[in-house]
Design an enzyme around this catalytic site. Structure first.
Site, PDB file in Angstrom:
ATOM      1  N   ASP A 286       0.843  -1.192   0.000  1.00 33.09           N
ATOM      2  CA  ASP A 286       0.000   0.000   0.000  1.00 33.09           C
ATOM      3  C   ASP A 286       0.880   1.244   0.000  1.00 33.09           C
ATOM      4  OD1 ASP A 286      -2.400  -1.468   0.140  1.00 33.09           O
ATOM      5  OD2 ASP A 286      -2.181  -1.690   2.303  1.00 33.09           O
ATOM      6  N   GLY A 287       0.355   2.324  -0.543  1.00 36.37           N
ATOM      7  CA  GLY A 287       1.095   3.578  -0.558  1.00 36.37           C
ATOM      8  C   GLY A 287       1.820   3.832  -1.867  1.00 36.37           C
ATOM      9  N   CYS A 288       1.670   2.920  -2.814  1.00 37.96           N
ATOM     10  CA  CYS A 288       2.291   3.090  -4.117  1.00 37.96           C
ATOM     11  C   CYS A 288       1.229   3.509  -5.126  1.00 37.96           C
ATOM     12  CB  CYS A 288       2.942   1.782  -4.577  1.00 37.96           C
ATOM     13  SG  CYS A 288       4.249   1.192  -3.491  1.00 37.96           S
ATOM     14  N   ALA A 289       1.577   4.397  -6.031  1.00 36.10           N
ATOM     15  CA  ALA A 289       0.638   4.838  -7.058  1.00 36.10           C
ATOM     16  C   ALA A 289       0.329   3.696  -8.027  1.00 36.10           C
ATOM     17  CB  ALA A 289       1.210   6.027  -7.815  1.00 36.10           C
ATOM     18  N   SER A 290       1.297   2.816  -8.233  1.00 40.48           N
ATOM     19  CA  SER A 290       1.131   1.666  -9.112  1.00 40.48           C
ATOM     20  C   SER A 290       0.814   0.434  -8.282  1.00 40.48           C
ATOM     21  CB  SER A 290       2.430   1.409  -9.885  1.00 40.48           C
ATOM     22  OG  SER A 290       2.847   2.568 -10.551  1.00 40.48           O
TER      23      SER A 290
END
Length: 135
Positions: free
Chosen positions: A48-52
């Protein structure tokens, strides 16, 4: 402290004159990396926390840390490859001692990644460190 594979990337970056060449090199590292089996691309391995979309699958054998990963974005696959070079084959204790921000700074990544990508890299590093600390 960084793994020998990461030092090779640092040396490669020293020969690349501009950021576009370095960016392409990161993408090539991602293309060369074997993808994560789709069966391992599950909510438990998703970061979690990734744009991808990003998945990291760690393994620990005899106190030695390793992980595989994948992403739906080529540059992020490359960043995963860079992090694998930084962390794979270190002991659990060594994983906790790596100053990832400083090491990635040697590549100039801190100045050239978007805020979203930087947040994603931090999220991946946090996952790596937490898995190693919990083992």
């Amino acid at each position: 402290m960084a793994a020998a594979a990461f030092e090779e990337i640092v040396e490669d970056f020293e020969f690349l004159d501009d950021w576009e060449d370095r960016y392409r090199h990161v993408i090539e590292l991602g293309k060369a990396m074997e993808g994560l089996d789709e069966a391992l691309q599950v909510p438990a391995t998703k970061v979690d926390g990734c744009a991808s979309q990003v998945w990291l699958h760690p393994s620990i054998d005899g106190g030695v840390f390793r992980f595989d990963g994948d992403s739906d974005a080529m540059i992020v696959r490359g960043l995963i490859a860079v992090l694998r070079a930084l962390y794979n084959d270190l002991t659990l204790a060594e994983v906790g001692q790596v100053d990832a921000h400083a090491e990635l700074g040697r590549l100039g990544l801190n100045e050239h990644l978007s805020a979203q990508r930087s947040n994603g890299v931090r999220a991946m590093i946090e996952r790596i460190r937490s898995v190693a600390a919990a083992a």
